[in-house]
Design an enzyme around this catalytic site. Sequence first.
Site, mmCIF file in Angstrom:
data_model
loop_
_atom_site.group_PDB
_atom_site.id
_atom_site.type_symbol
_atom_site.label_atom_id
_atom_site.label_comp_id
_atom_site.label_asym_id
_atom_site.label_seq_id
_atom_site.Cartn_x
_atom_site.Cartn_y
_atom_site.Cartn_z
ATOM 1 N N PHE A 10 -27.966 -3.379 -66.645
ATOM 2 C CA PHE A 10 -27.099 -4.296 -67.397
ATOM 3 C C PHE A 10 -25.641 -3.869 -67.368
ATOM 4 C CE2 PHE A 10 -29.250 -7.859 -69.490
ATOM 5 C CZ PHE A 10 -30.453 -7.710 -68.836
ATOM 6 N N THR A 37 -36.158 -21.561 -81.995
ATOM 7 C CA THR A 37 -35.276 -21.291 -83.139
ATOM 8 C C THR A 37 -33.839 -21.492 -82.654
ATOM 9 O OG1 THR A 37 -35.293 -18.936 -82.552
ATOM 10 C CG2 THR A 37 -36.789 -19.623 -84.292
ATOM 11 N N ASP A 56 -49.297 -27.656 -78.547
ATOM 12 C CA ASP A 56 -47.938 -28.228 -78.606
ATOM 13 C C ASP A 56 -48.039 -29.656 -79.115
ATOM 14 O OD1 ASP A 56 -45.145 -27.139 -77.035
ATOM 15 O OD2 ASP A 56 -45.187 -29.233 -77.708
ATOM 16 N N CYS A 115 -30.772 -17.027 -74.860
ATOM 17 C CA CYS A 115 -31.002 -15.962 -75.844
ATOM 18 C C CYS A 115 -29.742 -15.244 -76.307
ATOM 19 C CB CYS A 115 -31.988 -14.955 -75.280
ATOM 20 S SG CYS A 115 -33.507 -15.735 -74.771
HETATM 21 C C1 UGA Z 1 -32.705 -11.812 -72.319
HETATM 22 C C2 UGA Z 1 -33.183 -10.355 -72.438
HETATM 23 O O1 UGA Z 1 -32.859 -9.630 -71.236
HETATM 24 C C3 UGA Z 1 -34.687 -10.304 -72.678
HETATM 25 O O2 UGA Z 1 -35.088 -8.950 -72.879
HETATM 26 C C4 UGA Z 1 -35.013 -11.133 -73.923
HETATM 27 O O3 UGA Z 1 -36.410 -11.173 -74.157
HETATM 28 C C5 UGA Z 1 -34.524 -12.552 -73.718
HETATM 29 O O4 UGA Z 1 -33.110 -12.538 -73.487
HETATM 30 C C6 UGA Z 1 -34.869 -13.320 -74.973
HETATM 31 O O5 UGA Z 1 -34.356 -12.984 -76.041
HETATM 32 O O6 UGA Z 1 -35.738 -14.196 -74.912
HETATM 33 P P1 UGA Z 1 -32.677 -13.642 -70.357
HETATM 34 O O7 UGA Z 1 -31.801 -14.443 -71.263
HETATM 35 O O8 UGA Z 1 -33.821 -14.299 -69.680
HETATM 36 O O9 UGA Z 1 -33.292 -12.380 -71.158
HETATM 37 O O10 UGA Z 1 -31.759 -13.101 -69.199
HETATM 38 P P2 UGA Z 1 -31.083 -11.737 -68.746
HETATM 39 O O11 UGA Z 1 -31.672 -11.304 -67.460
HETATM 40 O O12 UGA Z 1 -31.055 -10.742 -69.833
HETATM 41 O O13 UGA Z 1 -29.591 -12.240 -68.448
HETATM 42 C C7 UGA Z 1 -28.774 -12.810 -69.472
HETATM 43 C C8 UGA Z 1 -27.386 -13.073 -68.967
HETATM 44 O O14 UGA Z 1 -26.676 -11.857 -68.746
HETATM 45 C C9 UGA Z 1 -27.328 -13.813 -67.627
HETATM 46 O O15 UGA Z 1 -26.305 -14.783 -67.690
HETATM 47 C C10 UGA Z 1 -27.004 -12.726 -66.614
HETATM 48 O O16 UGA Z 1 -26.345 -13.203 -65.472
HETATM 49 C C11 UGA Z 1 -26.110 -11.829 -67.444
HETATM 50 N N1 UGA Z 1 -26.078 -10.423 -66.978
HETATM 51 C C12 UGA Z 1 -27.181 -9.649 -67.068
HETATM 52 C C13 UGA Z 1 -24.895 -9.904 -66.468
HETATM 53 O O17 UGA Z 1 -23.855 -10.609 -66.374
HETATM 54 N N2 UGA Z 1 -24.863 -8.599 -66.070
HETATM 55 C C14 UGA Z 1 -25.949 -7.796 -66.159
HETATM 56 O O18 UGA Z 1 -25.841 -6.596 -65.795
HETATM 57 C C15 UGA Z 1 -27.140 -8.329 -66.657
#
Ligand code: UGA
Length: 436
Positions: free
Chosen positions: A252, A86, A30, A263
């Site tokens: 989800f 990114t 880094d 993300c």
């Molecule tokens: C997400 C993807 O789940 C990962 O597979 C991916 O690798 C990552 O983005 C990325 O591109 O790096 P992340 O952003 O860590 O992961 O979090 P998630 O657990 O997916 O949750 C994202 C958002 O959706 C949160 O705000 C969560 O509260 C919300 N969510 C998730 C809901 O409102 N309902 C659900 O059923 C699931």
Amino acid sequence: MKIAMVGSGYVGLVSGACFADFGHEVVCIDKDQSKIDRLHDGVMPIYEPGLAELVASNVAAGRLSFTTSLAEGIDGADAIFIAVGTPSRRGDGHADLSYVYGVAKEIGEHLANDAVVVTKSTVPVGTGDEVERILQDSGTSHKFSVVSNPEFLREGAAIGDFKRPDRIVIGAEDEFGRDIMREVYRPLFLNESPILFTGRRTSELIKYAANAFLATKITFINEMADLCEKVGANVQDVSRGIGMDNRIGSKFLHAGPGYGGSCFPKDTLALLKTAEDFDSPTRIVEAVVKANDSRKRAMGRKVIDALGGAEAARGKKVALLGLTFKPNTDDMRDSPAIAVAQTLTDAGVEVAAYDPEGMELAKPLMPEVTMVDEPYAAIAGADAIAIVTEWDVFRALDLKRIKDLAKSPVLVDLRNIYRPDDVRALGFEYSSIGRT
Ligand code: UGA
């Protein structure tokens, strides 16, 4: 096998530590000297359960090291991963690829042996082609192959996701690339984690399609939740009822205040830009982005409604429990709590907030909110309590104590972590998502 990981942020550090744990020799690189110094002292730049321990044990075993020198870090590496940020480019929502291309250029200048260069950063279709051009232009005499290997880690569960992935996607255009990547992931082959080999452009698109699909699933159930509230149905039962169909799947489908994080918001926007550039509209994703944006402020208005409407809300006090975009992270990026807090303070509501990990990063994003160091301090004297993030500590709050402490027993549960009947039986005025 020797691996270099360029970029020691979330993805780079978790992936680097996990590869080291598989037995590979890993150097994390880094540019940020203070980050590398802190890593040498065992201090993690991010909050991720289990990461500090994993890093410490692999450093102690001599398999994981850190440096600011790219030339030194990539020397002798069989695989050089690019895991830099990114972010959304200011103004147009395109992914900003300047860090990726900058690193590619530096790799070209310092390549000292044959190697596979792997983009792990989330990058739009065609980025691998450009990285390949940059390496060719550097005039290196060494053999190289550019591969796409997107990551599917969730914050808060990243180590488990890395070690037991649903699948590994590898986009490679030649046998050299595929062979090295097979070696890199051999320990997971043995775990029988499925590895999908595709073309490079396809792999780049898989990452965006996966995140956009998940964002769509969440937004779909959120809209169903709104409809449930209007027609007197229960969204949790709707989720169960549709999720038991294997073609839909149960994951989800938790209705909530809208998705946030580093993300989904950024990747859906970047996908829209790519679709626009190629004149191939993705109308569903467009609608998802719009619906999710407006949902976050609507959640603030839901709290205002619970206070008796805009007129009555002015001058009242709300306790916000949970600020991060989801539990087990300190990440505040695009968290629904930001819009909820803003909507409340705009309406003249006084807000006190507590979050187990997110308050430091939250402070500058919500300057009008008072941060307190435990949930009951926020609740004391509150006219309403709003749960915005489903941290475990909020699942078993002492409701009787809350009733005594709060000015009015009004609970707005934006994550559906309580059972309406239980809370109402204690005398609370309770509202949640998609349940009446
Ligand atoms: C997400 C993807 O789940 C990962 O597979 C991916 O690798 C990552 O983005 C990325 O591109 O790096 P992340 O952003 O860590 O992961 O979090 P998630 O657990 O997916 O949750 C994202 C958002 O959706 C949160 O705000 C969560 O509260 C919300 N969510 C998730 C809901 O409102 N309902 C659900 O059923 C699931």
